[in-house]
Design a protein around this motif. Structure first.
Motif, short mmCIF file in Angstrom:
data_model
loop_
_atom_site.label_atom_id
_atom_site.label_comp_id
_atom_site.label_asym_id
_atom_site.label_seq_id
_atom_site.Cartn_x
_atom_site.Cartn_y
_atom_site.Cartn_z
N MET A 43 3.51 -12.18 -2.87
CA MET A 43 2.47 -11.59 -1.83
C MET A 43 3.41 -10.78 -1.03
N LEU A 44 2.63 -9.51 -0.58
CA LEU A 44 3.65 -8.65 0.12
C LEU A 44 3.99 -8.85 1.47
N ASN A 45 5.11 -8.22 1.81
CA ASN A 45 5.28 -8.36 3.38
C ASN A 45 4.99 -6.84 3.99
N LEU A 46 3.85 -6.76 4.67
CA LEU A 46 3.26 -5.69 5.26
C LEU A 46 3.99 -5.01 6.54
N VAL A 47 4.35 -3.80 6.55
CA VAL A 47 4.96 -3.13 7.73
C VAL A 47 4.17 -1.98 7.88
N TRP A 48 3.69 -1.96 9.15
CA TRP A 48 2.84 -0.75 9.45
C TRP A 48 3.96 0.36 10.32
N ALA A 49 4.24 1.43 9.84
CA ALA A 49 5.34 2.27 10.20
C ALA A 49 5.06 2.69 11.78
N GLU B 106 4.64 0.54 14.08
CA GLU B 106 4.76 -0.63 14.69
C GLU B 106 6.14 -0.79 14.58
N GLY B 107 7.01 -0.54 13.41
CA GLY B 107 8.28 -0.83 13.37
C GLY B 107 8.63 -0.24 11.97
N GLY B 108 9.71 -0.73 11.51
CA GLY B 108 10.45 -0.16 10.09
C GLY B 108 10.80 -1.24 9.30
N LEU B 109 11.29 -0.92 8.18
CA LEU B 109 11.95 -1.70 7.31
C LEU B 109 13.44 -2.57 8.08
N PRO B 110 13.68 -3.71 7.42
CA PRO B 110 14.88 -4.29 7.97
C PRO B 110 15.95 -3.34 7.24
N ALA B 111 17.20 -3.62 8.01
CA ALA B 111 18.50 -2.69 7.58
C ALA B 111 18.70 -3.10 6.35
N ASN B 112 18.72 -4.30 5.70
CA ASN B 112 19.14 -4.56 4.46
C ASN B 112 18.10 -4.78 3.30
N ASP B 113 17.02 -3.72 3.60
CA ASP B 113 16.20 -3.57 2.46
C ASP B 113 16.56 -2.81 1.37
N ARG B 114 16.00 -3.14 0.27
CA ARG B 114 16.87 -2.56 -0.91
C ARG B 114 16.37 -1.23 -1.15
N ASN C 144 8.51 -5.75 0.17
CA ASN C 144 7.82 -4.88 1.60
C ASN C 144 7.16 -3.53 1.09
N LEU C 145 6.03 -3.67 1.85
CA LEU C 145 5.20 -2.38 1.70
C LEU C 145 5.05 -1.65 3.30
N LEU C 146 5.94 -0.34 3.17
CA LEU C 146 5.68 0.31 4.54
C LEU C 146 4.60 1.29 4.63
N VAL C 147 3.73 1.42 5.29
CA VAL C 147 2.41 2.02 5.53
C VAL C 147 2.31 3.14 6.31
#
Length: 271
Positions: free
Chosen positions: A1-7, A9-17, A105-108
């Motif tokens: 299952m995806l972890n959805l991130v709306w740009a 509203e925020g960003g990816l975590p600092a340890n995102d691959r 993670n999915l950044l949109v």
């Protein structure tokens, strides 16, 4: 299952691959209201190429996210917009080695459409930056785009694109476009095995040309193919811009053929 991130509203975590290692992929989709140009092909490519990297994502999940994004942003843009999906393997892991049960993670995000290129043709040049394509990742729109970043630094006012060559000296693609050459004998384009990105517009257009019974050959392109007498027109392919003819390449004028305009109508490709 995806972890959805709306740009917005925020960003990816600092340890995102994706941030740490370029461990992921992306898609940019031209949108008009709540519909996208060749949307199904974008999503199929993302699912297919994610599987090549061992990242699990479903077409149904992505379709649902696109529908949410369209509801969220469509009314914010009067003349179309661009939907960007950045899919990463997730956050964490020890060094290069990812965890076995990592959640992607999915950044949109959404941006306005760039200016439309001149329908009468654009200016292009040859890049001094060689393009490296690992056979294992040929055609994948991964987050590893440093070759294109360095080549794009050569762009200046009036220059729409620079065309990159591989280490064998063959022309491969632009920083953001695939190449299609019209010759006296038909159409020629570099093979997928040589491409950093195998574009969905390229895929769709080659299918249409073959359906019409036209000759389409996938083979390496040399500079002489573009500058010699057999060149009947050079086109840059991109799902946001569509099909763009090149009227001047480096210091040479090229013939401009408008025949593809009868095939490619971006609004007809909305889904």
């Amino acid at each position: 299952m995806l972890n959805l991130v709306w740009a917005d509203e925020g960003g990816l975590p600092a340890n995102d691959r994706g941030l740490a290692y370029g461990d992921g992929l992306f898609e940019t989709v031209r949108m008009q209201g709540q519909q996208g140009v060749l949307l199904s092909r974008h999503l199929m490519r993302l699912v297919r190429d994610a599987a090549r990297l061992g990242i699990v994502v479903s077409r149904e999940e992505l379709s649902g996210v696109c529908a949410q994004a369209a509801q969220r942003w469509a009314d914010s843009f009067d003349n179309g917009w661009v939907l960007k999906l950045i899919l990463t393997r997730g956050a964490g892991g020890r060094g290069y080695r990812p965890d076995d049960n990592m959640r992607p993670n999915l950044l949109v995000s959404a941006t306005s459409l760039p200016p439309e290129p001149d329908a009468e043709g654009v200016m292009a040049d040859f890049s001094r930056v060689p393009l490296s394509v690992h056979p294992m990742f040929a055609g994948i729109k991964s987050l590893n785009r440093l070759d294109q970043v360095m080549a794009a630094r050569e762009l200046h006012d009036g220059l729409f694109e620079v065309i990159m060559s591989n280490h064998d000296g063959y022309l491969v693609e632009g920083t953001r476009t695939n190449l299609l050459l019209k010759t006296r004998d038909g159409w020629v384009t570099p093979p997928v095995s040589s491409l950093a990105v195998a574009g969905v517009m390229r895929e769709w257009l080659l299918e249409r040309l073959r359906e019409r019974g036209e000759s389409v050959l996938e083979r390496p392109l040399a500079i002489a193919d573009l500058t010699g007498p057999d060149c009947q027109g050079l086109f840059l392919l991109n799902s946001v811009f569509g099909v763009v003819p090149v009227r001047r390449l480096a210091d040479q004028d090229l013939p401009v053929d408008s025949g593809l305009a009868t095939i490619v109508h971006p609004h007809d490709l909305l889904e």
